[in-house]
Design a protein around this motif. Structure first.
Motif, PDB file in Angstrom:
ATOM      1  N   UNK A 122      67.864  67.282   8.247  1.00 44.47           N
ATOM      2  CA  UNK A 122      68.329  67.428   9.635  1.00 44.47           C
ATOM      3  C   UNK A 122      67.213  67.564  10.661  1.00 44.47           C
ATOM      4  N   UNK A 135      58.691  76.008  17.459  1.00 46.11           N
ATOM      5  CA  UNK A 135      59.998  76.676  17.400  1.00 46.11           C
ATOM      6  C   UNK A 135      60.539  76.668  15.980  1.00 46.11           C
ATOM      7  N   UNK A 136      60.451  75.498  15.334  1.00 48.82           N
ATOM      8  CA  UNK A 136      60.941  75.413  13.961  1.00 48.82           C
ATOM      9  C   UNK A 136      60.261  76.460  13.090  1.00 48.82           C
ATOM     10  N   UNK A 179      66.783  66.380  15.313  1.00 51.54           N
ATOM     11  CA  UNK A 179      66.876  67.345  16.422  1.00 51.54           C
ATOM     12  C   UNK A 179      65.714  67.148  17.371  1.00 51.54           C
ATOM     13  N   UNK A 220      61.128  80.221  14.487  1.00 53.72           N
ATOM     14  CA  UNK A 220      62.539  80.605  14.470  1.00 53.72           C
ATOM     15  C   UNK A 220      63.128  80.565  13.064  1.00 53.72           C
ATOM     16  N   UNK A 231      64.987  67.930  20.494  1.00 51.09           N
ATOM     17  CA  UNK A 231      64.476  68.984  21.373  1.00 51.09           C
ATOM     18  C   UNK A 231      63.721  70.093  20.648  1.00 51.09           C
ATOM     19  N   UNK A 232      63.715  70.056  19.337  1.00 52.29           N
ATOM     20  CA  UNK A 232      63.154  71.156  18.553  1.00 52.29           C
ATOM     21  C   UNK A 232      61.676  70.905  18.259  1.00 52.29           C
TER      22      UNK A 232
END
Lengths: 189, 189
Positions: free
Chosen positions: B164, B175-176, B168, B179, B170-171
């Motif tokens: 996935x 951040x990945x 995505x 987060x 915008x990620x």
């Protein structure tokens, strides 16, 4: 034996074969053989392997969809909603791991309107989950982390539970339910 | 072009084809065609489809094994060890998602000693992770939850990240990394 019982038996038997050999490698003849009936008799109940796949995958996808719709529209906190989603996945995994394996491995063998319908349900399911998470972030009920990371970290775990749960003999249903919910919501630290 | 570069090119091309069509459906002819070379020229570099699979899967499995061995034997806290495991999976996913897809989908097509070697590495990896978790529970660094629930919840998420993450847009990588580590270790609440 009633016609419907026989049909259910065929579906369960086919789901096991799909899991063992892969959908593409299984023939109607294999299913008849595994059930110890004649192929002609199998065709009295089911038209094709494709029909069995539709019955397995669409049935489970509709169950996920219906329960998720109830959860989204319920008047409860975000945490309670997420807990219900976790328990929904555990419920279906415990009840029917073969069908879940079939859904995960073989949905792409659906065709035409069934494929479109399945993808629509899957996207709506993820969108409903996304709305729960985004509302929770807005309300400060959950942390301000990237919502896609939250959604797909949780869904990856829940969707693949059928792969490992059956192999862990010491793990009770109660532990699974409580500890998975705790780990996914509140972490392990 | 050097021989080794050509071989790497073949491997990368094959990994993409395996992901698109499934390992069983891909032929050496397909790989030659996708690279726009003659089949005879392909065979100068690679003996068989099986050899390509071994090169992809064993190479990645050995990398996971080597880094996990370093992590287990390092003199750091349990939390830091788990953080390193999370970052290891993210590193390899970002660098080579096709090879990870191949490892996840096609490892069962390995044969003989390669299959045995792969399964051994996979089991040792899980066992090393289990030791980190059990030690952390013993030290009260992490919660007293069922260790299998912790291990397979985390590994399910990390092992399917390649499915996935690429979708995505915008990620960001930062951040990945931050987060996902926060969600898996400290939860979302």
């Amino acid at each position: 034996m009633k016609v419907n019982d026989r049909k259910t038996e065929i579906i369960n038997c086919a789901a096991k074969l799909f899991k063992e050999k892969g959908y593409s490698a299984v023939t109607m003849r294999d299913i008849a053989q595994a059930m110890n009936i004649k192929a002609a008799s199998l065709y009295n109940h089911i038209k094709s392997k494709q029909e069995i796949l539709v019955l397995i995958v669409i049935d489970i996808a509709e169950e996920f969809t219906a329960v998720m719709n109830d959860i989204v529209s319920s008047e409860t906190s975000t945490i309670q909603k997420i807990e219900k989603v976790i328990q929904l996945h555990i419920d279906i995994t415990l009840r029917n791991p073969e069908a879940l394996a079939c859904l995960n491995n073989d949905w792409m063998h659906l065709t035409d309107e069934e494929l479109v319908y399945f993808i629509k349900m899957r996207e709506e399911y993820e969108q409903n989950f996304r709305e729960i998470i985004l509302k929770g972030i807005e309300n400060n009920e959950i942390k301000n982390l990237n919502s896609e990371v939250i959604i797909f970290s949780m869904l990856s775990t829940l969707r693949t539970l059928y792969l490992w749960y059956g192999k862990k003999k010491g793990l009770t249903e109660t532990s699974l339910r409580n500890h998975m919910s705790e780990a996914l919501l509140r972490g392990i630290v």
